[in-house]
Enzyme design. Structure first.
Site, short mmCIF file in Angstrom:
data_model
loop_
_atom_site.label_atom_id
_atom_site.label_comp_id
_atom_site.label_asym_id
_atom_site.label_seq_id
_atom_site.Cartn_x
_atom_site.Cartn_y
_atom_site.Cartn_z
CG ASN A 381 -2.05 1.03 1.09
OD1 ASN A 381 -1.85 2.12 0.59
ND2 ASN A 381 -3.23 0.68 1.59
CG ASP A 382 1.69 2.84 3.68
OD1 ASP A 382 0.65 3.47 3.43
OD2 ASP A 382 1.84 2.16 4.71
CB VAL A 383 6.08 0.45 -0.81
CG1 VAL A 383 6.60 0.33 0.61
CG2 VAL A 383 5.29 -0.79 -1.21
CB VAL A 384 2.44 1.00 -4.77
CG1 VAL A 384 3.41 -0.16 -4.91
CG2 VAL A 384 1.22 0.56 -3.95
CB ALA A 422 1.75 5.09 6.54
#
Length: 453
Positions: A381-384, A422
């Site tokens: 989620n957060d890394v994309v 996050a």
């Protein structure tokens, strides 16, 4: 050959094995052998040390090896891959408390110099804060306690006073090491400081926290080595401390966070709120997803913690093989902080025997993303999240991400529309080229495999 020379040569051999083992851990292809080589080095170091000082005879050493080996074997077999970050956090904590006990024991040795007392102080302080800090990290990762940052009014003042109290106690302890009150106060303050240092850090920063605590455990061991005048413990602690700091720096850059921000995050915290992203979600069925994948020539898989939770790595490997049989080129995009510990996704994919050369780092895959027909995001989620690139008011703005939104089509496999670790909404889900495949990732990919079959 004298006994002392044999012992020193054994220590040199152990140190060489540590260094070669660490070098081999830098590549997934040699990491397993590197771990084994380092373990052999540690075995040599422990046995030689125990025999050197006649602490225990060889029979107790054998008993310790058998009991410890059984515990390690059961842990390796029974602990799920999803629980690896928590286990690493506990390992860091155990290393810290062991250094504290070594420093405590060294306090009762005769002839301690000022330098030795200072190293004892450092081993107790760093070991204590590493222990409780690691327990808090374990609690957040294991969801025993909420992963959100714990902030209260006057936190900076409290932490500053706590730091001053540690310095004052440390000075008094070094001046009067025989006074047990200073020892117990130091231990208590170290424990409290470990808690206060980690509770303000949110769950999204846990990969950085784990690597930082790993470094702390090494520094504590190094100080304990000086305290008991053991060269191999100094070397081993220095190696762990240095590699932990290097890894922490890599993690910080991957999250666009400075090392100073992580070190002093207890004196403040980054807000993790953002206005809700709105748009139209476009769900897709596995049958429709199959038709798109069947026509694709280039497919990239982006794994995240959701893949670990679903234990989907093996079925992902099956899908990869079917796509390759269908003349598609498949690769895996690995973000440095994907998952909840450094290298989490690499370990998962290695467990499924995914070829190492298919694992491509973020900086190498991003320039090729526009050429990808399909990007399959599994639990990441957060890394994309494009907000890191486009929304200046986002708490993750500036964080390097994998640019999956540049691919021609994006499949996002999620159970729901919930935000990531996050706590930030993801505008990727509403992009024109994004299709949401809801459900358990293992089951969804299993259905795709059956469609191909």
């Amino acid at each position: 050959m004298t006994n002392e020379l044999l012992i020193n040569l054994s220590y040199v051999a152990a140190a060489v094995l540590f260094i070669f083992g660490l070098k081999m851990l830098g590549s997934p292809a040699t990491a397993r052998n590197g771990n084994l080589i380092s373990a052999v080095g540690m075995l040599i170091a422990i046995v030689v040390t125990l025999l050197d000082h006649s602490i225990v005879d060889f029979r107790w050493i054998v008993v310790g090896l058998v009991v410890g080996g059984m515990i390690g074997a059961f842990a390796a077999r029974l602990v799920a891959m999803t629980a690896m970050p928590e286990m690493v956090a506990l390992f860091n904590g155990f290393g810290g408390i062991a250094s504290l006990f070594v420093g405590w024991a060294a306090l009762h040795s005769a002839g301690n110099t000022t330098f030795t007392i200072t190293t004892i102080f450092l081993s107790i302080l760093i070991g204590g804060l590493t222990f409780t800090g690691s327990l808090i990290a374990w609690g957040k990762l294991n969801e025993v306690i909420p992963g959100r940052p714990y902030i209260f009014a006057g936190q900076r003042i409290v932490n500053s006073l706590l730091l001053l109290a540690i310095i004052a106690t440390g000075v008094m302890f070094c001046l009067e090491p025989s006074n047990a009150n200073y020892l117990y106060l130091l231990i208590g303050l170290a424990f409290l400081f470990g808690v206060m240092a980690v509770i303000p850090i949110g769950g999204a920063d846990m990969p950085v926290v784990i690597s930082l605590l790993n470094s702390y455990s090494g520094l504590a061991a190094c100080a304990a080595g000086f305290a008991i005048n053991n060269n191999i413990l100094i070397v081993a602690g220095s190696l762990v401390g240095a590699t932990g700091i290097i890894l922490t720096n890599i993690m910080c850059k991957a999250m666009n966070r400075s090392l100073a921000n992580v070190l002093f995050s207890g004196f403040g915290a980054v807000k993790t709120t953002l206005a809700q992203v709105e748009g139209e979600v476009k769900p897709i069925t596995t049958e429709d997803a199959y038709y798109i994948l069947e026509a694709a020539s280039n497919v990239v898989v982006v794994p995240g913690y959701g893949m670990a939770v679903a234990q989907a790595q093996h079925v992902v490997k099956e899908l990869q093989e079917l796509l390759e049989k269908n003349s598609a080129e498949v690769s895996y995009a690995i973000h440095p902080v994907a998952g909840r510990m450094p290298g989490h996704m690499n370990v998962l994919l290695a467990e499924a025997d995914v070829p190492y050369d298919l694992l491509i780092e973020m900086d190498d895959i991003n320039p090729r993303m526009e050429l990808m027909d399909v990007a399959i995001v599994i639990g990441a989620n957060d890394v994309v999240n494009p907000a890191a690139r486009e929304m200046e008011d986002s708490p993750i703005y500036g964080m390097p991400i994998i640019n999956v939104d540049y691919a021609k089509t994006v499949f996002v496999l999620k159970r729901s529309m919930a935000a990531g670790f996050a706590g930030v909404d993801n505008p990727l889900f509403f992009r024109e080229n994004t299709r949401m495949l809801f459900g358990d990732a293992k089951e969804s990919i299993g259905q795709l495999v059956r469609e191909f079959s």
